[in-house]
Design an enzyme around this catalytic site. Structure first.
Site, PDB file in Angstrom:
ATOM      1  N   ASP A 200      -7.207 -26.768  -2.271  1.00  0.00           N
ATOM      2  CA  ASP A 200      -8.338 -25.977  -1.785  1.00  0.00           C
ATOM      3  C   ASP A 200      -8.760 -26.465  -0.400  1.00  0.00           C
ATOM      4  OD1 ASP A 200     -10.567 -24.432  -1.438  1.00  0.00           O
ATOM      5  OD2 ASP A 200     -11.640 -25.156  -3.212  1.00  0.00           O
ATOM      6  N   GLU A 226      -5.624 -22.441  -1.613  1.00  0.00           N
ATOM      7  CA  GLU A 226      -6.884 -21.684  -1.707  1.00  0.00           C
ATOM      8  C   GLU A 226      -7.656 -21.724  -0.394  1.00  0.00           C
ATOM      9  OE1 GLU A 226      -8.934 -22.568  -5.319  1.00  0.00           O
ATOM     10  OE2 GLU A 226     -10.916 -22.388  -4.422  1.00  0.00           O
ATOM     11  N   GLU A 252     -13.669 -16.167  -2.922  1.00  0.00           N
ATOM     12  CA  GLU A 252     -14.962 -16.658  -3.408  1.00  0.00           C
ATOM     13  C   GLU A 252     -16.094 -16.343  -2.441  1.00  0.00           C
ATOM     14  OE1 GLU A 252     -15.571 -21.212  -2.810  1.00  0.00           O
ATOM     15  OE2 GLU A 252     -13.449 -20.937  -3.155  1.00  0.00           O
ATOM     16  N   HIS A 302     -13.521 -17.724  -9.669  1.00  0.00           N
ATOM     17  CA  HIS A 302     -14.115 -18.909  -9.047  1.00  0.00           C
ATOM     18  C   HIS A 302     -15.324 -19.315  -9.884  1.00  0.00           C
ATOM     19  CE1 HIS A 302     -16.902 -20.946  -6.164  1.00  0.00           C
ATOM     20  NE2 HIS A 302     -15.776 -21.543  -5.833  1.00  0.00           N
TER      21      HIS A 302
HETATM   22 CA    CA Z   1     -12.775 -23.120  -3.505  1.00  0.00          CA
END
Ligand code: CA
Length: 388
Positions: A200, A226, A252, A302
């Protein structure tokens, strides 16, 4: 039935240690719960995405902007309420904080609807495809320490998350492309070859830096990459998808059916990560999921926040249609933050005990069976941590 009160509760405590991701360090944990009361004694709970002072500002939107619009409405009219609030706020924010604030209210209305029907929310939105969901554990946050210390710690922490029973793990990056590749190598070494790990970036790279990291992730057989670039950088997303084997995940920071329509039309993501506590609540999440499914983009929610957010997502994941379907379908995973969070672990009268279930049940957790979200927040706990 009428809505009588809408109350925001912003909870906060000092964490035992400071943690970081690619954008900032933080030392306080916040949760923003929304309580909707009715004249028939039924109360619903929801949660708004957004930490710290964002939560405080969202509390103002919930209590001084949204509440006057809908107090007195029938809480079961979720669609008309959503439409009224969105339509009146359209000129003042089609994305961001007004929609985060609306999300918590909408989730609370669904909790009320479930309590009225005597059914868990997953049964109201189509029914259960599964009684339990696999959980991935994220950790490996950034700290104010050297790159070498990060490398050693990430290797150990990745192995510990695997050993705790989670079905996969996710790490943060954000030290710069070269050092981030070392971190990913450490995580692969920590978990071994046969375990899924994800990365991420919290949108910290240019597309060229993201490509450099992504090519290393391809070699390491990472499962997804991500938010590699800024959410506005749709060409960057498309570029990475065309160059990398590793799946590109994101979303997200996207809002409503209209934001998601544009994100999906631009072919930005191979995995969609809608955040129900931000994008407009359960009512809007269902529309976003339909858009993703129409394009055969798998959904991996998410998840961030308290036990209210976790329970909301368990209800949604229970009802998420397999895509495309098959004898051995791909099961949607629950995202779980393995770092210190009292608001997730201790908020409820009967805790969800995610970590305990994961350990005892091969990485799976059960979907709460009670009406609505299937949870009961403890008012004494809320009062103790509520900000003045
Ligand atoms: Ca994230």
């Amino acid at each position: 039935m009428k809505i009588t009160h809408i109350i925001s509760h912003v909870l906060q405590y000092d964490m035992p240690e400071e943690l970081g991701y690619s954008q900032q360090y933080y030392a306080r944990r916040t949760a923003h719960l929304v309580e909707v009361r009715t004249d028939e004694g039924i109360t619903g709970w929801g949660e708004c995405f957004g930490p710290g002072n964002v939560a405080r500002a969202n509390k103002g939107i919930v209590e001084t902007v949204i509440a006057p619009m809908i107090i007195g409405c029938d809480p079961l009219n979720r669609g008309p309420i959503w439409h009224k609030v969105y339509n009146l706020l359209r000129d003042h924010g089609q994305k961001g904080m007004p929609i985060q604030a609306l999300s918590g209210v909408d989730i609370a209305l669904w909790d009320i609807a479930g309590k009225v029907a005597g059914q868990p929310i997953c049964k109201l939105i189509g029914g259960k495809f599964r009684d339990q969901v696999p959980v991935y554990g994220y950790g490996m946050m950034l700290k104010r320490e050297s790159v070498d210390d990060h490398v050693a710690r990430f290797k150990e922490e990745a192995a510990a998350i695997r050993d705790a029973g989670f079905v996969a793990t996710k790490m943060k990056v954000g030290l710069g492309a070269r050092d981030d590749i070392r971190l990913a190598q450490a995580v692969r070494a920590g978990v071994g070859d046969d375990y899924r790990f994800m990365v991420d970036a919290n949108h910290c790279y240019t597309s060229d830096d993201a490509l450099e990291v992504g090519l290393a992730l391809d070699d390491l057989d990472a499962y997804w990459f991500e938010e590699p670039v800024a959410p506005e950088d749709r060409d960057g997303y498309k570029f990475l998808r065309s160059k990398l084997k590793t799946r590109i995940a994101g979303g997200e920071a996207e809002f409503t059916r209209w934001g998601w329509r544009d994100l999906l039309d631009a072919n930005c993501v191979s995995l969609a990560q809608p955040e129900v506590c931000a994008l407009g609540g359960i009512s809007e999440y269902l529309k976003v999921v339909a858009l993703c499914q129409a394009r055969f983009v798998p959904v991996v929610n998410h998840v961030w926040g308290s036990a209210v957010a976790v329970a909301t997502n368990l209800q949604l994941l229970a009802a998420l249609e397999p895509m495309p379907g098959g004898l051995v379908p791909v099961e949607p995973m629950l995202e779980f933050d393995t770092t210190d969070n009292k608001f997730r672990d201790d908020l409820l009268k009967e805790p969800l005990s995610i970590q305990g279930q994961v350990k005892a049940n091969n990485g799976f957790v059960k979907v709460p069976n009670g009406p609505g979200l299937g949870i009961d927040p403890d008012p004494d706990f809320i009062a103790h941590y509520e900000m003045g």
